[in-house]
Scaffold this motif. Structure first.
Motif, PDB file in Angstrom:
ATOM      1  N   TYR A  27     -42.610   0.749  63.722  1.00  0.00           N
ATOM      2  CA  TYR A  27     -43.111  -0.478  63.099  1.00  0.00           C
ATOM      3  C   TYR A  27     -42.061  -1.577  63.313  1.00  0.00           C
ATOM      4  CZ  TYR A  27     -46.700   2.086  60.406  1.00  0.00           C
ATOM      5  OH  TYR A  27     -47.775   2.836  60.008  1.00  0.00           O
ATOM      6  N   VAL A  28     -40.799  -1.220  63.071  1.00  0.00           N
ATOM      7  CA  VAL A  28     -39.711  -2.184  63.249  1.00  0.00           C
ATOM      8  C   VAL A  28     -39.633  -2.641  64.707  1.00  0.00           C
ATOM      9  CG1 VAL A  28     -37.217  -2.559  63.049  1.00  0.00           C
ATOM     10  CG2 VAL A  28     -38.434  -1.261  61.284  1.00  0.00           C
ATOM     11  N   LEU A  29     -39.800  -1.712  65.644  1.00  0.00           N
ATOM     12  CA  LEU A  29     -39.784  -2.057  67.064  1.00  0.00           C
ATOM     13  C   LEU A  29     -40.885  -3.066  67.400  1.00  0.00           C
ATOM     14  CD1 LEU A  29     -38.709  -1.422  70.011  1.00  0.00           C
ATOM     15  CD2 LEU A  29     -40.663   0.139  70.132  1.00  0.00           C
ATOM     16  N   VAL A  30     -42.106  -2.775  66.973  1.00  0.00           N
ATOM     17  CA  VAL A  30     -43.231  -3.672  67.266  1.00  0.00           C
ATOM     18  C   VAL A  30     -43.002  -5.032  66.598  1.00  0.00           C
ATOM     19  CG1 VAL A  30     -45.710  -4.041  66.976  1.00  0.00           C
ATOM     20  CG2 VAL A  30     -44.853  -1.790  67.650  1.00  0.00           C
ATOM     21  N   PHE A  31     -42.583  -5.030  65.340  1.00  0.00           N
ATOM     22  CA  PHE A  31     -42.309  -6.295  64.660  1.00  0.00           C
ATOM     23  C   PHE A  31     -41.175  -7.052  65.362  1.00  0.00           C
ATOM     24  CE2 PHE A  31     -44.052  -4.446  60.460  1.00  0.00           C
ATOM     25  CZ  PHE A  31     -45.285  -5.054  60.633  1.00  0.00           C
ATOM     26  N   GLY A  32     -40.194  -6.336  65.886  1.00  0.00           N
ATOM     27  CA  GLY A  32     -39.109  -6.986  66.631  1.00  0.00           C
ATOM     28  C   GLY A  32     -39.611  -7.676  67.884  1.00  0.00           C
ATOM     29  N   HIS A  33     -40.546  -7.040  68.587  1.00  0.00           N
ATOM     30  CA  HIS A  33     -41.128  -7.682  69.775  1.00  0.00           C
ATOM     31  C   HIS A  33     -41.918  -8.934  69.365  1.00  0.00           C
ATOM     32  CE1 HIS A  33     -39.751  -4.731  72.552  1.00  0.00           C
ATOM     33  NE2 HIS A  33     -40.480  -3.747  72.046  1.00  0.00           N
ATOM     34  N   ALA A  34     -42.565  -8.892  68.212  1.00  0.00           N
ATOM     35  CA  ALA A  34     -43.287 -10.077  67.723  1.00  0.00           C
ATOM     36  C   ALA A  34     -42.308 -11.192  67.375  1.00  0.00           C
ATOM     37  CB  ALA A  34     -44.153  -9.709  66.521  1.00  0.00           C
ATOM     38  N   THR A  35     -41.131 -10.841  66.855  1.00  0.00           N
ATOM     39  CA  THR A  35     -40.104 -11.857  66.597  1.00  0.00           C
ATOM     40  C   THR A  35     -39.631 -12.471  67.907  1.00  0.00           C
ATOM     41  OG1 THR A  35     -39.390 -10.834  64.529  1.00  0.00           O
ATOM     42  CG2 THR A  35     -37.801 -12.277  65.630  1.00  0.00           C
ATOM     43  N   ASP A  36     -39.470 -11.654  68.944  1.00  0.00           N
ATOM     44  CA  ASP A  36     -39.093 -12.187  70.261  1.00  0.00           C
ATOM     45  C   ASP A  36     -40.137 -13.195  70.746  1.00  0.00           C
ATOM     46  OD1 ASP A  36     -36.894 -10.490  70.215  1.00  0.00           O
ATOM     47  OD2 ASP A  36     -37.782  -9.014  71.575  1.00  0.00           O
ATOM     48  N   ALA A  37     -41.422 -12.887  70.540  1.00  0.00           N
ATOM     49  CA  ALA A  37     -42.493 -13.807  70.939  1.00  0.00           C
ATOM     50  C   ALA A  37     -42.412 -15.105  70.138  1.00  0.00           C
ATOM     51  CB  ALA A  37     -43.857 -13.144  70.765  1.00  0.00           C
ATOM     52  N   LEU A  38     -42.104 -14.998  68.840  1.00  0.00           N
ATOM     53  CA  LEU A  38     -41.914 -16.191  68.010  1.00  0.00           C
ATOM     54  C   LEU A  38     -40.778 -17.053  68.556  1.00  0.00           C
ATOM     55  CD1 LEU A  38     -42.160 -17.916  65.329  1.00  0.00           C
ATOM     56  CD2 LEU A  38     -40.519 -16.285  64.365  1.00  0.00           C
ATOM     57  N   MET A  39     -39.697 -16.412  68.951  1.00  0.00           N
ATOM     58  CA  MET A  39     -38.555 -17.157  69.492  1.00  0.00           C
ATOM     59  C   MET A  39     -38.952 -17.923  70.757  1.00  0.00           C
ATOM     60  SD  MET A  39     -35.464 -14.459  68.711  1.00  0.00           S
ATOM     61  CE  MET A  39     -34.198 -15.462  69.487  1.00  0.00           C
ATOM     62  N   ILE A  40     -39.725 -17.301  71.613  1.00  0.00           N
ATOM     63  CA  ILE A  40     -40.182 -17.987  72.829  1.00  0.00           C
ATOM     64  C   ILE A  40     -41.019 -19.206  72.456  1.00  0.00           C
ATOM     65  CG2 ILE A  40     -41.709 -17.755  74.835  1.00  0.00           C
ATOM     66  CD1 ILE A  40     -40.698 -14.778  74.961  1.00  0.00           C
ATOM     67  N   GLU A  41     -41.943 -19.028  71.522  1.00  0.00           N
ATOM     68  CA  GLU A  41     -42.860 -20.106  71.122  1.00  0.00           C
ATOM     69  C   GLU A  41     -42.170 -21.266  70.414  1.00  0.00           C
ATOM     70  OE1 GLU A  41     -46.129 -20.570  71.759  1.00  0.00           O
ATOM     71  OE2 GLU A  41     -46.086 -18.792  73.024  1.00  0.00           O
ATOM     72  N   THR A  42     -40.986 -21.023  69.844  1.00  0.00           N
ATOM     73  CA  THR A  42     -40.288 -22.087  69.123  1.00  0.00           C
ATOM     74  C   THR A  42     -39.130 -22.683  69.920  1.00  0.00           C
ATOM     75  OG1 THR A  42     -38.946 -20.427  67.975  1.00  0.00           O
ATOM     76  CG2 THR A  42     -40.926 -21.240  66.830  1.00  0.00           C
ATOM     77  N   GLY A  43     -38.958 -22.242  71.163  1.00  0.00           N
ATOM     78  CA  GLY A  43     -37.916 -22.815  72.010  1.00  0.00           C
ATOM     79  C   GLY A  43     -36.599 -22.059  71.989  1.00  0.00           C
ATOM     80  N   LEU A  44     -36.574 -20.895  71.349  1.00  0.00           N
ATOM     81  CA  LEU A  44     -35.351 -20.094  71.291  1.00  0.00           C
ATOM     82  C   LEU A  44     -35.384 -18.967  72.318  1.00  0.00           C
ATOM     83  CD1 LEU A  44     -35.103 -19.873  67.389  1.00  0.00           C
ATOM     84  CD2 LEU A  44     -33.785 -21.363  68.912  1.00  0.00           C
ATOM     85  N   ASP A  45     -35.902 -19.267  73.507  1.00  0.00           N
ATOM     86  CA  ASP A  45     -36.097 -18.268  74.555  1.00  0.00           C
ATOM     87  C   ASP A  45     -34.784 -17.902  75.245  1.00  0.00           C
ATOM     88  OD1 ASP A  45     -35.581 -20.543  76.047  1.00  0.00           O
ATOM     89  OD2 ASP A  45     -37.578 -20.666  76.891  1.00  0.00           O
ATOM     90  N   SER A  46     -34.857 -17.049  76.247  1.00  0.00           N
ATOM     91  CA  SER A  46     -33.650 -16.571  76.924  1.00  0.00           C
ATOM     92  C   SER A  46     -32.858 -17.706  77.571  1.00  0.00           C
ATOM     93  CB  SER A  46     -33.993 -15.501  77.962  1.00  0.00           C
ATOM     94  OG  SER A  46     -34.858 -16.029  78.945  1.00  0.00           O
TER      95      SER A  46
END
Length: 159
Positions: A27-46
């Motif tokens: 669950y934590v892994l999947v939620f972590g990937h969703a946080t990564d997607a949030l970061m991309i959408e808000t400009g905090l990408d790689s």
């Protein structure tokens, strides 16, 4: 109100625990990937992280496991931003099981799990919290919506 794209995944066989359903770690892994997607959408990408040395660090989380999730289940994660300040963001992920890889949860569907998170924008080079760039803070503000009744709860004391 603007919404973030849904994050999707499928429960893999190796995610199943000795009770026959998805193990808590995944669950934590999947939620972590969703946080990564949030970061991309808000400009905090790689690219942002590489050029600035700044990133988003989770400093607190609260997960609710509401229903068992079986192997092969199609997951949809809805991310909701509940607030942002100079260097902090509060958001949540709601996990749903849907009928297929492109399906969406029905409007009345209840999540199978949720996580509420508090994250801080950190300058990794300086080793301390720092303010969001205006564009990132503005994007978080644009996405902010009211928190539901379940938000902000803690674990109850054992009686």
């Amino acid at each position: 109100m603007k919404r973030l794209p849904l994050f999707r995944g499928t429960v893999r066989p190796e995610w199943i625990d000795y009770n026959g359903h998805m193990s808590e770690a995944f669950y934590v892994l999947v939620f972590g990937h969703a946080t990564d997607a949030l970061m991309i959408e808000t400009g905090l990408d790689s690219g942002y992280r590489e050029s600035t040395g700044c990133s988003l660090y989770t400093v607190e989380s609260h997960i609710r496991y509401l229903q068992d999730v079986p192997e092969g289940a199609h997951l949809v994660i809805r991310t909701r931003v509940w607030g942002a300040a100079a260097r902090k963001a509060r958001f949540a992920h709601e996990m749903y099981v849907v009928s297929g890889p492109e399906s969406e949860p029905a409007p009345e569907a209840a999540p199978v799990a949720t996580t509420e998170l508090l994250a801080v924008h950190v300058d990794q080079r300086a080793g301390r919290a720092t303010g969001f760039p205006d564009a990132v803070r503005d994007r978080f503000t644009e996405l902010t919506e009211p928190a539901p009744d379940w938000a902000g709860r803690s674990i109850a004391a054992v009686a």
